[in-house]
Design a protein around this motif. Structure first.
Motif, PDB file in Angstrom:
ATOM      1  N   TYR A  69      -1.025  20.052   0.311  1.00 28.62           N
ATOM      2  CA  TYR A  69       0.217  20.396  -0.375  1.00 28.62           C
ATOM      3  C   TYR A  69       0.700  19.188  -1.178  1.00 28.62           C
ATOM      4  CZ  TYR A  69       4.782  22.500  -1.184  1.00 28.62           C
ATOM      5  OH  TYR A  69       5.900  23.043  -1.784  1.00 28.62           O
ATOM      6  N   PRO A  70       0.741  19.285  -2.517  1.00 28.20           N
ATOM      7  CA  PRO A  70       1.077  18.113  -3.349  1.00 28.20           C
ATOM      8  C   PRO A  70       2.413  17.467  -3.017  1.00 28.20           C
ATOM      9  CG  PRO A  70       0.150  19.871  -4.702  1.00 28.20           C
ATOM     10  CD  PRO A  70       0.377  20.457  -3.332  1.00 28.20           C
ATOM     11  N   TRP A  71       3.435  18.296  -2.665  1.00 24.55           N
ATOM     12  CA  TRP A  71       4.761  17.736  -2.417  1.00 24.55           C
ATOM     13  C   TRP A  71       4.860  17.023  -1.070  1.00 24.55           C
ATOM     14  CZ3 TRP A  71       4.152  20.070  -6.700  1.00 24.55           C
ATOM     15  CH2 TRP A  71       5.119  19.984  -7.701  1.00 24.55           C
ATOM     16  N   ALA A  72       3.831  17.122  -0.263  1.00 22.17           N
ATOM     17  CA  ALA A  72       3.808  16.402   1.005  1.00 22.17           C
ATOM     18  C   ALA A  72       3.059  15.071   0.886  1.00 22.17           C
ATOM     19  CB  ALA A  72       3.143  17.256   2.092  1.00 22.17           C
ATOM     20  N   GLN A  73       2.409  14.840  -0.245  1.00 20.97           N
ATOM     21  CA  GLN A  73       1.579  13.646  -0.389  1.00 20.97           C
ATOM     22  C   GLN A  73       2.363  12.331  -0.356  1.00 20.97           C
ATOM     23  OE1 GLN A  73      -1.724  14.145   0.019  1.00 20.97           O
ATOM     24  NE2 GLN A  73      -0.896  16.227   0.233  1.00 20.97           N
ATOM     25  N   PRO A  74       3.569  12.249  -0.933  1.00 23.86           N
ATOM     26  CA  PRO A  74       4.305  10.982  -0.784  1.00 23.86           C
ATOM     27  C   PRO A  74       4.515  10.592   0.670  1.00 23.86           C
ATOM     28  CG  PRO A  74       5.314  12.310  -2.486  1.00 23.86           C
ATOM     29  CD  PRO A  74       4.280  13.175  -1.823  1.00 23.86           C
ATOM     30  N   PHE A  75       4.795  11.579   1.523  1.00 26.16           N
ATOM     31  CA  PHE A  75       4.987  11.286   2.945  1.00 26.16           C
ATOM     32  C   PHE A  75       3.684  10.782   3.564  1.00 26.16           C
ATOM     33  CE2 PHE A  75       4.458  12.702   7.338  1.00 26.16           C
ATOM     34  CZ  PHE A  75       5.505  12.024   7.949  1.00 26.16           C
ATOM     35  N   PHE A  76       2.577  11.474   3.310  1.00 27.67           N
ATOM     36  CA  PHE A  76       1.300  11.067   3.895  1.00 27.67           C
ATOM     37  C   PHE A  76       0.876   9.687   3.407  1.00 27.67           C
ATOM     38  CE2 PHE A  76       0.557  15.794   4.360  1.00 27.67           C
ATOM     39  CZ  PHE A  76       0.650  15.776   5.742  1.00 27.67           C
ATOM     40  N   MET A  77       1.102   9.381   2.131  1.00 21.58           N
ATOM     41  CA  MET A  77       0.693   8.093   1.594  1.00 21.58           C
ATOM     42  C   MET A  77       1.628   6.966   2.003  1.00 21.58           C
ATOM     43  SD  MET A  77      -0.877   8.758  -2.168  1.00 21.58           S
ATOM     44  CE  MET A  77      -2.081  10.040  -2.489  1.00 21.58           C
ATOM     45  N   MET A  78       2.775   7.320   2.586  1.00 20.20           N
ATOM     46  CA  MET A  78       3.708   6.305   3.053  1.00 20.20           C
ATOM     47  C   MET A  78       3.875   6.343   4.570  1.00 20.20           C
ATOM     48  SD  MET A  78       6.626   6.526   0.030  1.00 20.20           S
ATOM     49  CE  MET A  78       7.482   5.035   0.550  1.00 20.20           C
ATOM     50  N   TYR A  79       3.060   7.168   5.234  1.00 22.10           N
ATOM     51  CA  TYR A  79       3.124   7.251   6.692  1.00 22.10           C
ATOM     52  C   TYR A  79       2.241   6.163   7.281  1.00 22.10           C
ATOM     53  CZ  TYR A  79       3.021   9.170  11.404  1.00 22.10           C
ATOM     54  OH  TYR A  79       3.138   9.329  12.760  1.00 22.10           O
ATOM     55  N   VAL A  80       2.855   5.194   7.934  1.00 23.31           N
ATOM     56  CA  VAL A  80       2.157   3.988   8.373  1.00 23.31           C
ATOM     57  C   VAL A  80       1.980   3.982   9.883  1.00 23.31           C
ATOM     58  CG1 VAL A  80       2.202   1.472   8.388  1.00 23.31           C
ATOM     59  CG2 VAL A  80       3.141   2.731   6.437  1.00 23.31           C
ATOM     60  N   LYS A 123       0.815  -1.212   0.000  1.00 24.02           N
ATOM     61  CA  LYS A 123       0.000   0.000   0.000  1.00 24.02           C
ATOM     62  C   LYS A 123       0.847   1.260   0.000  1.00 24.02           C
ATOM     63  CE  LYS A 123      -3.756   0.227   2.445  1.00 24.02           C
ATOM     64  NZ  LYS A 123      -4.747   0.147   3.538  1.00 24.02           N
ATOM     65  N   PHE A 124       1.906   1.303   0.822  1.00 19.15           N
ATOM     66  CA  PHE A 124       2.665   2.551   0.836  1.00 19.15           C
ATOM     67  C   PHE A 124       3.655   2.638  -0.329  1.00 19.15           C
ATOM     68  CE2 PHE A 124       5.713   0.497   3.998  1.00 19.15           C
ATOM     69  CZ  PHE A 124       6.889   0.668   3.270  1.00 19.15           C
ATOM     70  N   ILE A 125       4.043   1.510  -0.913  1.00 16.21           N
ATOM     71  CA  ILE A 125       4.890   1.561  -2.102  1.00 16.21           C
ATOM     72  C   ILE A 125       4.116   2.150  -3.276  1.00 16.21           C
ATOM     73  CG2 ILE A 125       5.994   0.145  -3.870  1.00 16.21           C
ATOM     74  CD1 ILE A 125       7.709   0.576  -1.409  1.00 16.21           C
ATOM     75  N   PHE A 126       2.906   1.630  -3.525  1.00 17.33           N
ATOM     76  CA  PHE A 126       2.121   2.123  -4.653  1.00 17.33           C
ATOM     77  C   PHE A 126       1.481   3.471  -4.339  1.00 17.33           C
ATOM     78  CE2 PHE A 126       2.560  -2.285  -5.901  1.00 17.33           C
ATOM     79  CZ  PHE A 126       2.714  -2.175  -7.274  1.00 17.33           C
ATOM     80  N   GLY A 127       1.198   3.725  -3.062  1.00 13.46           N
ATOM     81  CA  GLY A 127       0.674   5.030  -2.685  1.00 13.46           C
ATOM     82  C   GLY A 127       1.696   6.124  -2.919  1.00 13.46           C
ATOM     83  N   GLY A 128       2.939   5.872  -2.511  1.00 17.14           N
ATOM     84  CA  GLY A 128       4.002   6.836  -2.743  1.00 17.14           C
ATOM     85  C   GLY A 128       4.249   7.059  -4.220  1.00 17.14           C
ATOM     86  N   TRP A 129       4.106   6.000  -5.004  1.00 16.24           N
ATOM     87  CA  TRP A 129       4.289   6.115  -6.461  1.00 16.24           C
ATOM     88  C   TRP A 129       3.221   7.018  -7.079  1.00 16.24           C
ATOM     89  CZ3 TRP A 129       1.576   3.004 -10.503  1.00 16.24           C
ATOM     90  CH2 TRP A 129       2.102   3.245 -11.782  1.00 16.24           C
ATOM     91  N   GLU A 183      -0.285   1.476  12.893  1.00 16.04           N
ATOM     92  CA  GLU A 183      -0.956   0.180  13.010  1.00 16.04           C
ATOM     93  C   GLU A 183      -2.472   0.299  12.959  1.00 16.04           C
ATOM     94  OE1 GLU A 183       0.822  -2.973  15.550  1.00 16.04           O
ATOM     95  OE2 GLU A 183       1.976  -1.305  16.391  1.00 16.04           O
ATOM     96  N   ASN A 184      -3.015   1.421  13.431  1.00 18.11           N
ATOM     97  CA  ASN A 184      -4.477   1.552  13.476  1.00 18.11           C
ATOM     98  C   ASN A 184      -5.033   2.277  12.266  1.00 18.11           C
ATOM     99  OD1 ASN A 184      -3.366   4.023  14.069  1.00 18.11           O
ATOM    100  ND2 ASN A 184      -4.783   4.512  15.740  1.00 18.11           N
ATOM    101  N   MET A 185      -4.211   2.491  11.230  1.00 23.12           N
ATOM    102  CA  MET A 185      -4.674   3.209  10.054  1.00 23.12           C
ATOM    103  C   MET A 185      -5.227   2.237   9.031  1.00 23.12           C
ATOM    104  SD  MET A 185      -1.742   6.133   9.528  1.00 23.12           S
ATOM    105  CE  MET A 185      -2.683   6.968   8.256  1.00 23.12           C
ATOM    106  N   SER A 186      -6.228   2.691   8.276  1.00 21.45           N
ATOM    107  CA  SER A 186      -6.840   1.866   7.244  1.00 21.45           C
ATOM    108  C   SER A 186      -7.187   2.753   6.058  1.00 21.45           C
ATOM    109  CB  SER A 186      -8.091   1.167   7.780  1.00 21.45           C
ATOM    110  OG  SER A 186      -9.045   2.125   8.204  1.00 21.45           O
ATOM    111  N   GLY A 187      -7.797   2.158   5.049  1.00 21.25           N
ATOM    112  CA  GLY A 187      -8.179   2.933   3.884  1.00 21.25           C
ATOM    113  C   GLY A 187      -7.124   2.856   2.795  1.00 21.25           C
ATOM    114  N   ILE A 188      -7.440   3.424   1.668  1.00 19.75           N
ATOM    115  CA  ILE A 188      -6.531   3.382   0.540  1.00 19.75           C
ATOM    116  C   ILE A 188      -5.348   4.323   0.764  1.00 19.75           C
ATOM    117  CG2 ILE A 188      -7.887   5.131  -0.693  1.00 19.75           C
ATOM    118  CD1 ILE A 188      -7.059   3.738  -3.306  1.00 19.75           C
ATOM    119  N   PHE A 189      -4.158   3.793   0.641  1.00 20.99           N
ATOM    120  CA  PHE A 189      -2.929   4.566   0.761  1.00 20.99           C
ATOM    121  C   PHE A 189      -2.808   5.315   2.089  1.00 20.99           C
ATOM    122  CE2 PHE A 189      -3.467   4.967  -4.081  1.00 20.99           C
ATOM    123  CZ  PHE A 189      -2.898   3.733  -4.280  1.00 20.99           C
ATOM    124  N   PHE A 190      -3.527   4.916   3.118  1.00 23.75           N
ATOM    125  CA  PHE A 190      -3.429   5.492   4.464  1.00 23.75           C
ATOM    126  C   PHE A 190      -3.911   6.940   4.559  1.00 23.75           C
ATOM    127  CE2 PHE A 190       0.079   2.400   3.966  1.00 23.75           C
ATOM    128  CZ  PHE A 190      -0.419   1.421   4.802  1.00 23.75           C
TER     129      PHE A 190
END
Length: 244
Positions: A194-205, A141-147, A207-214
């Protein structure tokens, strides 16, 4: 014809030592994950999630956004030399096909980097001797989310590198947008937009997080998807109007 155009773009890239560039970022983060004294102090937590946090922070916040600019510059480097744009546009292909081919190639290269990073994360866990089961679904999820989160950056950087002959100018633009992301991730009000912060948010993991790309799906659609479409269309229109 489009496939042939992609093959031609890849052939030009192979002459620029692209392989070393694809591995340098993931390998640097391997040292962060494998040789980190704070890992042993995080008792009571799932070590894999702690490892993700330590490795994803510098990787998603700095390396991933910056590498898109480097790749875009390399992809357009040949055309900026010796009248390459005139040779390319003289072929029986449209400018839209040229632009999309370059975008697709950069996106595929970033995906390769992401997949290699996933392998590096697993290797770092093995070096640390983790006994807990590997959260493969979380990694995917965070690999493809970051992509996916890099798409707006790729579109903007491709626009800049096709517009300016100087690689330094285009790369500086990427740095200008990347550095504020360090501050944006600490803002609950501005960070999610902020678009340039999205890779961090989509790869921020967590344990209690769910949903697409976190992250919430509306954030993916509006921020990542919206900025991607805007930058892609503006870059495409700019390239169509470019005097060559």
């Amino acid at each position: 014809m489009f496939v042939s155009l992609l093959e031609a773009e890849w052939y030009k890239l192979k002459r620029n030592n692209i392989y070393a560039l694809l591995v340098i970022g993931p390998l640097l983060t391997l040292f962060i994950g494998a040789i980190n004294p704070e890992m042993s102090q995080m008792e009571g937590f799932n070590p894999w999630y702690i490892l993700f946090l330590f490795m994803n922070l510098p990787y998603a916040l700095l390396f991933l956004p910056l590498i898109t600019g480097v790749l875009a510059g390399i992809v357009c480097r040949y055309e900026h030399q010796a009248g390459g744009w005139k040779q390319l546009t003289a072929l029986p292909v449209t400018r839209s096909q040229i632009y999309v081919a370059k975008f697709v190639l950069i996106a595929m290269l970033v995906l390769v980097i992401q997949l290699m990073y996933g392998i590096v994360v697993y290797a770092a866990g093995m070096i640390n001797g983790f006994e807990e089961s590997f959260p493969f679904i979380v990694l995917v999820k965070f690999i493809f989310g970051g992509w996916v989160a890099t798409f707006p950056m790729i579109a903007l950087q491709l626009w800049a590198t096709m517009h300016w002959r100087s690689f330094a100018v285009a790369f500086t633009l990427n740095v200008i947008f990347t550095l504020p992301g360090i501050l944006a991730i600490n803002s609950e009000r501005f960070g999610p937009f902020y678009p340039w912060a999205q890779p961090f948010f989509m790869m921020y993991v967590e344990e209690n997080m769910s949903g697409i790309f976190f992250v919430p799906i509306n954030q993916v659609i509006l921020v990542t998807g919206g900025s991607f479409i805007i930058f892609l269309l503006l870059g495409l229109m700019s390239f169509k109007r470019k005097t060559i």
